[in-house]
Scaffold this active site. Structure first.
Site, PDB file in Angstrom:
ATOM      1  N   ARG A  10      52.707  18.556  39.110  1.00  0.00           N
ATOM      2  CA  ARG A  10      52.255  18.303  38.196  1.00  0.00           C
ATOM      3  C   ARG A  10      52.854  18.818  37.001  1.00  0.00           C
ATOM      4  O   ARG A  10      52.831  18.821  35.303  1.00  0.00           O
ATOM      5  CB  ARG A  10      50.815  20.218  38.349  1.00  0.00           C
ATOM      6  CG  ARG A  10      49.595  19.810  39.274  1.00  0.00           C
ATOM      7  CD  ARG A  10      48.507  19.012  38.705  1.00  0.00           C
ATOM      8  NE  ARG A  10      48.385  18.602  37.195  1.00  0.00           N
ATOM      9  CZ  ARG A  10      47.714  18.001  36.627  1.00  0.00           C
ATOM     10  NH1 ARG A  10      47.437  16.721  36.883  1.00  0.00           N
ATOM     11  NH2 ARG A  10      47.340  17.955  35.472  1.00  0.00           N
ATOM     12  N   ILE A  11      53.740  20.061  37.018  1.00  0.00           N
ATOM     13  CA  ILE A  11      54.735  20.473  35.719  1.00  0.00           C
ATOM     14  C   ILE A  11      55.511  19.120  35.698  1.00  0.00           C
ATOM     15  O   ILE A  11      55.421  18.918  34.498  1.00  0.00           O
ATOM     16  CB  ILE A  11      54.825  22.047  36.440  1.00  0.00           C
ATOM     17  CG1 ILE A  11      54.133  22.927  36.635  1.00  0.00           C
ATOM     18  CG2 ILE A  11      56.682  22.083  34.737  1.00  0.00           C
ATOM     19  CD1 ILE A  11      53.830  22.928  35.587  1.00  0.00           C
ATOM     20  N   ASP A  33      61.357  12.281  43.932  1.00  0.00           N
ATOM     21  CA  ASP A  33      60.241  12.273  44.552  1.00  0.00           C
ATOM     22  C   ASP A  33      60.072  12.292  46.026  1.00  0.00           C
ATOM     23  O   ASP A  33      60.677  11.063  46.140  1.00  0.00           O
ATOM     24  CB  ASP A  33      58.914  13.047  43.839  1.00  0.00           C
ATOM     25  CG  ASP A  33      57.827  13.479  44.496  1.00  0.00           C
ATOM     26  OD1 ASP A  33      57.418  14.821  43.659  1.00  0.00           O
ATOM     27  OD2 ASP A  33      57.436  13.640  45.711  1.00  0.00           O
ATOM     28  N   THR A 119      61.787  26.056  37.353  1.00  0.00           N
ATOM     29  CA  THR A 119      60.508  25.782  36.667  1.00  0.00           C
ATOM     30  C   THR A 119      59.628  26.632  37.004  1.00  0.00           C
ATOM     31  O   THR A 119      58.104  26.645  37.636  1.00  0.00           O
ATOM     32  CB  THR A 119      59.957  24.771  36.524  1.00  0.00           C
ATOM     33  OG1 THR A 119      59.256  23.699  37.517  1.00  0.00           O
ATOM     34  CG2 THR A 119      60.674  23.453  35.141  1.00  0.00           C
ATOM     35  N   CYS A 151      54.256  30.193  33.805  1.00  0.00           N
ATOM     36  CA  CYS A 151      53.274  29.910  33.275  1.00  0.00           C
ATOM     37  C   CYS A 151      52.846  31.536  32.400  1.00  0.00           C
ATOM     38  O   CYS A 151      52.517  31.302  31.283  1.00  0.00           O
ATOM     39  CB  CYS A 151      52.004  29.058  32.645  1.00  0.00           C
ATOM     40  SG  CYS A 151      51.606  29.308  34.682  1.00  0.00           S
ATOM     41  N   THR A 181      45.543  25.738  41.353  1.00  0.00           N
ATOM     42  CA  THR A 181      46.045  25.462  41.265  1.00  0.00           C
ATOM     43  C   THR A 181      46.192  24.272  41.832  1.00  0.00           C
ATOM     44  O   THR A 181      45.792  24.385  43.851  1.00  0.00           O
ATOM     45  CB  THR A 181      47.262  26.104  41.227  1.00  0.00           C
ATOM     46  OG1 THR A 181      48.131  26.739  41.957  1.00  0.00           O
ATOM     47  CG2 THR A 181      47.407  27.003  40.216  1.00  0.00           C
ATOM     48  N   THR A 210      50.101  38.457  42.015  1.00  0.00           N
ATOM     49  CA  THR A 210      51.557  37.607  40.760  1.00  0.00           C
ATOM     50  C   THR A 210      52.773  38.907  39.944  1.00  0.00           C
ATOM     51  O   THR A 210      52.557  39.596  40.451  1.00  0.00           O
ATOM     52  CB  THR A 210      50.750  37.216  39.510  1.00  0.00           C
ATOM     53  OG1 THR A 210      51.465  36.566  38.782  1.00  0.00           O
ATOM     54  CG2 THR A 210      49.730  38.714  38.747  1.00  0.00           C
ATOM     55  N   ARG A 233      41.463  33.868  40.683  1.00  0.00           N
ATOM     56  CA  ARG A 233      41.933  32.740  40.623  1.00  0.00           C
ATOM     57  C   ARG A 233      40.617  31.452  40.568  1.00  0.00           C
ATOM     58  O   ARG A 233      40.143  32.329  41.640  1.00  0.00           O
ATOM     59  CB  ARG A 233      42.268  31.544  42.268  1.00  0.00           C
ATOM     60  CG  ARG A 233      44.313  31.955  42.217  1.00  0.00           C
ATOM     61  CD  ARG A 233      44.964  31.313  41.036  1.00  0.00           C
ATOM     62  NE  ARG A 233      46.066  31.163  41.201  1.00  0.00           N
ATOM     63  CZ  ARG A 233      46.856  30.031  41.823  1.00  0.00           C
ATOM     64  NH1 ARG A 233      46.707  29.785  42.105  1.00  0.00           N
ATOM     65  NH2 ARG A 233      47.933  30.703  42.060  1.00  0.00           N
ATOM     66  N   ASN A 315      48.125  26.691  31.049  1.00  0.00           N
ATOM     67  CA  ASN A 315      48.808  26.729  32.149  1.00  0.00           C
ATOM     68  C   ASN A 315      49.346  25.817  32.644  1.00  0.00           C
ATOM     69  O   ASN A 315      50.639  26.000  33.388  1.00  0.00           O
ATOM     70  CB  ASN A 315      47.945  27.667  33.020  1.00  0.00           C
ATOM     71  CG  ASN A 315      47.130  26.926  34.092  1.00  0.00           C
ATOM     72  OD1 ASN A 315      45.738  27.038  33.166  1.00  0.00           O
ATOM     73  ND2 ASN A 315      46.847  25.824  34.982  1.00  0.00           N
TER      74      ASN A 315
END
Length: 335
Positions: A10-11, A33, A119, A151, A181, A210, A233, A315
């Site tokens: 995703r990021i 990847d 990240t 994020c 997520t 978190t 979540r 996010n």
């Protein structure tokens, strides 16, 4: 600047979208990847949350082709076998979520990269930089492996800095009501680390841990030990919201807090924070590039030092945008 993206989830995909969208002076020379290049091209081109990519994107000869840009796909599991030296890589955007401690991230340096940007929240002695908060402290000579935090920290830290600079902070508790997520299960399944985390993401509100609030202390040392928090979540695909309950050092009013945030959003935090008095909901912020959108209508004061403050954030896109900002800052301050 020549970069590679290690991990095209995703990021990673949204970082590339943001680089291309703003035509940033950043050359993405490779993507590593383990998923096949043709499938990664498909996932880059079509996004259920953010829509189809605006330009034509195709897979050809092992590359992602976007306009005049050709980005080579690699599928190497062993980081130390990656050709970063041959590709003359300035920065590895480490977005697998796997190489988050200093020793693992350093394997990219062993492969010839000059710098690594993680990240995610990093583990161990890794400098953490949040745009608008402490990015000016980046030292190109010594900060070779760095983190852009999470994020949620990118949403909370700018707000915390405004409060700290204007009123002081004694202590605070944060709750992030966080979108689902990719690590969550669509239906109930086993999760050894977090049993509740294995429950169906779109059937439940799931309490979770978190480190985002504590991580604010990494970029604002004055707040170390003063903030902590937890997460829920929730069943939405994107956009989250920070609920900060905070005790300030000096007496003030909710209106004065709002005015301080509003002023920062148009000056020192411009393009990082946004201020709104509109009657907004989460879907209004899909695609929002700000780190933190202060919702003036949603907050409340208990007394002149105790406040509940609300800030929205995409996010995904918001965070990806800050990664590109940080890359450009590194580029401009590494000569």
């Amino acid at each position: 600047m020549r970069i590679v993206i290690n991990g095209f989830g995703r990021i990673g995909r949204l970082v590339l979208r943001q680089i291309l969208k703003r035509n940033a002076p950043i050359e993405v020379v490779a993507i590593n990847d383990l998923v096949s290049g043709d499938l990664l091209t498909y996932l880059f081109k079509y996004d259920s949350t953010h829509g189809s990519f605006a330009s034509q994107a195709t897979f050809s000869d092992g590359c992602l082709v976007v306009g005049e840009r050709k980005i080579r796909f690699l599928a190497e599991k062993d980081v130390q076998k990656l050709p970063w030296k041959d590709l003359d890589v300035d920065v590895v955007v480490e977005s697998t979520g796997l190489f988050v401690n200093k020793d693992d991230a350093a394997k990219h340096l062993d492969s010839g990269a000059k710098r690594v940007l993680i990240t995610a929240p990093a583990k161990g002695d890794v400098p953490t930089f949040v745009m608008g908060v402490n990015h000016q402290k980046f030292d190109p000579a010594n900060d070779v492996i760095i983190s852009n935090a999470s994020c949620t920290t990118n949403c909370l830290a700018p707000l915390a800095k405004v409060l700290l600079d204007n009123f002081g902070i004694e202590e605070g508790l944060m709750t992030t009501v966080h979108a689902a997520t990719a690590t969550q299960s669509v239906v109930d399944g086993p999760s050894r680390k977090d049993w509740r985390g294995g429950r169906g993401a779109f059937q439940n509100i799931i309490p979770a841990s978190t480190g985002a609030a504590k991580a604010v202390g990494l970029c604002l040392p004055e707040l170390k030990g003063k903030l902590t928090g937890m997460a829920f979540r929730v069943p939405v695909a994107d956009v989250s919201v920070v609920d900060l309950t905070v005790k300030l050092s000096s007496a003030t009013t909710y209106e004065a807090v709002c005015e301080a945030v509003k002023h920062a959003a148009s000056t020192s935090m411009r393009n990082i924070m946004h201020y709104t008095e509109e009657a907004v909901v989460s879907s209004d912020f899909i695609g929002c590039e700000y780190s933190s959108v202060f919702d003036a209508q949603a907050g409340v004061a208990l007394n002149d030092r105790f406040f509940k403050l609300i800030a929205w954030y995409d996010n995904e896109i918001g965070y990806a945008t800050r990664i590109v900002d940080l890359l450009e800052y590194i580029q401009g301050n590494s000569k």
